[in-house]
Design an enzyme around this catalytic site. Structure first.
Site, short mmCIF file in Angstrom:
data_model
loop_
_atom_site.label_atom_id
_atom_site.label_comp_id
_atom_site.label_asym_id
_atom_site.label_seq_id
_atom_site.Cartn_x
_atom_site.Cartn_y
_atom_site.Cartn_z
CD GLN A 232 16.59 61.69 -36.36
OE1 GLN A 232 15.98 62.67 -37.40
NE2 GLN A 232 16.16 62.06 -35.15
CE1 TYR A 261 9.31 62.44 -24.85
CE2 TYR A 261 11.28 63.52 -24.04
CZ TYR A 261 9.96 63.40 -24.06
OH TYR A 261 9.32 64.05 -23.20
CB CYS A 355 11.64 66.94 -35.28
SG CYS A 355 10.41 66.63 -34.36
#
Length: 398
Positions: A232, A261, A355
């Site tokens: 992140q 993921y 995202c």
């Protein structure tokens, strides 16, 4: 009112609404032309308000009904990034111009990372020039040095990487590494090879000097990352995002959980502290290997890193075998096939970290065949840009 959203219209909608806000003097003289920032000349409060309004409309247009939608701001809109990829080309060091892929804005400062981190990266590039290491030209595909990559943690320790074309002199690169390791905060330097015509800032590891990995403290865990691995990208907000995802998942000690993921295990390791067992599914071998390492470092024994494609993993799971699933896919989202398998397996709860709200909306439309969205919120992981991270919590309807 925007009724048809695409990546282009989403960006334009955020930009249009930001432009109605209060103008401020940007910290960077190149803020209006550099692709690293789009809104640095608008107040940060107005940026967050614009993203909130546009995303609320996006989800409503997509048929995703929630009681309230908020975007949580970054505690600091500057010096927030854990990764920056600086281009080296034709005697320039910096970032691509907004809307002009082949034009590089030469930077002598950058406010997206701390000044010492930018100075370290630029010093490595300058030393490369002194050593006769030629910049890469994306038009002619000549030259050698393509990118200087910066990875940075909350303690401002740095892992640097030089991404190059094939070839090169190892002795010269060792001299470059010596310069890198002499910079403030630098703990390691990697040499990565990208011998393709594709312009990406990742590559095959050739050699490293100093530390091979960088320690990222996140919540209760320390996760080690490499130059190629995902993490992140907001040093101030990552704890909040991951903590909220784990809290939303809320596993109990009897549950088998799938962390799809899963990367280096930042979410999955926290889940494992609360669940019976966690399958951390990650297609990138380097990340899966680091996830295993991170489990050992943190003393987690009920964590099962699986290097596999998410779809293949799900297809091998019986219906009803996973009561809880957490997914954090790339910008392409889950896609119809993965959504089909999620519907078949029928977890009681899915926590979907995204995202890319555009692909998340498409996926949520499919998943609403059996799920209802009980919570949805945004996280401004990328101040001064149109990008935003979101978490959607889905509960099985029947």
């Amino acid at each position: 009112m925007v009724t048809t959203f695409t990546a282009k219209t989403l960006r334009k909608a955020v930009m249009a609404r930001t432009l109605t806000g209060q103008m401020v003097v940007p910290r960077c003289p190149h803020a209006r032309e550099c692709g690293g920032c789009a809104f640095q000349d608008r107040s940060y409060t107005d940026q967050v308000t614009a993203k909130t309004d546009v995303l609320r409309e996006l989800y409503a247009t997509g048929g995703i009904a929630v009681d309230e939608f908020i975007v949580i701001p970054s505690p600091n809109p500057f010096a927030y990034r854990t990764r920056m990829d600086y281009v080296a080309t034709k005697g320039r060091f910096g970032l691509r111009a907004r809307g002009k892929f082949n034009y590089i804005i030469e930077l002598t400062t950058c406010h997206l990372i701390p000044p010492t981190a930018f100075a370290a990266a630029r010093a490595v590039w300058q030393r490369a020039g002194e050593l006769g290491i030629a910049d890469y030209d994306i038009r002619t595909h000549t030259g050698f040095l393509r990118y200087i990559v910066v990875r940075r943690n909350a303690m401002d320790e740095l892992l640097l990487a030089a991404v190059t074309a094939a070839g090169g002199d190892e002795e010269t690169m060792t001299e470059l590494a010596t310069t890198a390791l002499a910079q403030a905060g630098v703990v390691g330097f990697h040499w990565l090879i990208n011998d393709t015509l594709t312009d990406v800032s990742f590559g095959e590891p050739r050699r490293h000097w100093g530390a091979a990995t960088l320690a990222m403290r996140i919540g209760e865990m320390t996760c080690f990352i490499g130059p190629n691995t995902f993490f992140q990208n907001n040093v101030y907000l990552a704890d909040r995002l991951i903590g909220d995802a784990v809290a939303a998942a809320n596993p109990n000690p009897t549950m088998r959980v799938a962390d799809l993921y899963g990367g280096v295990g930042a979410i999955g390791l926290h889940l494992a502290r609360r669940a019976a067992v966690v399958d951390c599914v990650e297609a990138v071998a380097e990340s899966a290997t680091l996830a295993q390492h991170n489990a050992v470092v943190n003393g987690i024994t009920n964590f099962n890193p699986i290097c596999a494609d998410t779809l293949a993993y799900l297809q091998a799971q019986p219906s009803g075998s996973l009561p809880l699933i957490v997914a954090d896919p790339p910008r392409t989202g889950l896609g119809p096939q993965v959504c089909k398998e999620l519907l078949r397996i029928g977890a009681q709860r899915i926590v979907y970290v995204s995202c890319n709200p555009l692909t998340q909306v498409s996926d949520l439309r499919l998943l609403q065949a059996a799920y209802r969205v009980t919570d949805l919120r945004g996280y401004d992981m990328f101040p001064h840009t149109p990008h935003v991270e979101t978490i959607a919590v889905l509960e099985r309807s029947g």
